[in-house]
Design an enzyme around this catalytic site. Structure first.
Site, short mmCIF file in Angstrom:
data_model
loop_
_atom_site.label_atom_id
_atom_site.label_comp_id
_atom_site.label_asym_id
_atom_site.label_seq_id
_atom_site.Cartn_x
_atom_site.Cartn_y
_atom_site.Cartn_z
N CYS A 44 0.82 -1.20 0.00
CA CYS A 44 0.00 0.00 0.00
C CYS A 44 0.86 1.26 0.00
O CYS A 44 2.05 1.22 0.28
CB CYS A 44 -0.92 -0.01 1.22
SG CYS A 44 -2.33 1.10 1.05
N ASP A 98 -6.66 -2.40 11.30
CA ASP A 98 -5.49 -1.53 11.37
C ASP A 98 -5.81 -0.32 12.23
O ASP A 98 -6.31 0.69 11.75
CB ASP A 98 -5.08 -1.07 9.96
CG ASP A 98 -3.85 -0.17 9.99
OD1 ASP A 98 -3.21 -0.02 11.05
OD2 ASP A 98 -3.54 0.40 8.93
#
Length: 189
Positions: A4, A112
């Site tokens: 990412c 997360d």
């Protein structure tokens, strides 16, 4: 696994060459990795068809969605209760932080609590999510080549997601770290 925080075509192609299953591009976010919809579209256009293209955003503003969808992602990773239009034709990944209730109004959840800052995930909450979630659970937060195998063993997620753990600087991927991360993930059964 998803690599990412892509900010360039070069880094996206590096992740693809290393064997990433997905790449993430941040939009409409205060992150130093956030790019414009035009740059995101350029990055996504360079990625081959069997690699999933994920637009990642922290926005809660519905008016930002048109620009995000302009980038032509396969999936959109969102927080909170942001609702994507039914005609968006993208998969939805919802971000969860410790204490959040599980969601089933999406295709997957990403655990997360760091929201892309690289702080280590909460293992107890992550294991609880994997055990109870009605949709696949992706693990993120503080992952790097040196700890991802243990994280996978401990949590048993559907997938893992990394950004800062494979960077030379915010938004600039380190080829050696990307390759090492992918290799560890591929070796782990």
């Amino acid at each position: 696994m998803k690599i990412c925080g892509m900010t360039s075509v070069r880094d996206a192609l590096l992740a693809v060459a290393a064997g990433a299953d997905a790449i993430g591009v941040v939009l409409a976010s205060p992150s130093p990795r956030s790019v414009s919809p035009e740059v995101a579209r350029e990055i996504f256009a360079a990625v081959p068809p069997f690699v999933t293209r994920v637009a990642v955003t922290s926005t809660d503003r519905p008016e930002d969605l048109a620009a995000i969808l302009f980038s032509r992602p396969d999936a959109v990773q969102v927080g909170g209760s942001l609702v994507l239009p039914r005609d968006a034709e993208v998969r939805v990944i919802r971000m969860l932080s410790p204490g959040d209730a599980l969601r089933d109004d999406c295709d997957a959840v990403i655990v997360d609590g760091s929201h892309g800052t690289g702080r280590t995930f909460d293992p107890g909450y992550a294991r609880e999510c994997v055990a109870s979630s009605p949709v696949p659970v992706i693990l993120a937060g503080g992952l790097a080549p040196g700890n991802v195998a243990e994280a996978i063993r401990m949590v048993r997620p559907y997938a893992v997601d990394v950004a800062s753990g494979v960077e030379a600087a915010p938004g600039v991927k380190d080829e050696r770290l990307v390759r090492a991360f992918v290799k560890v993930c591929r070796i782990y059964p």
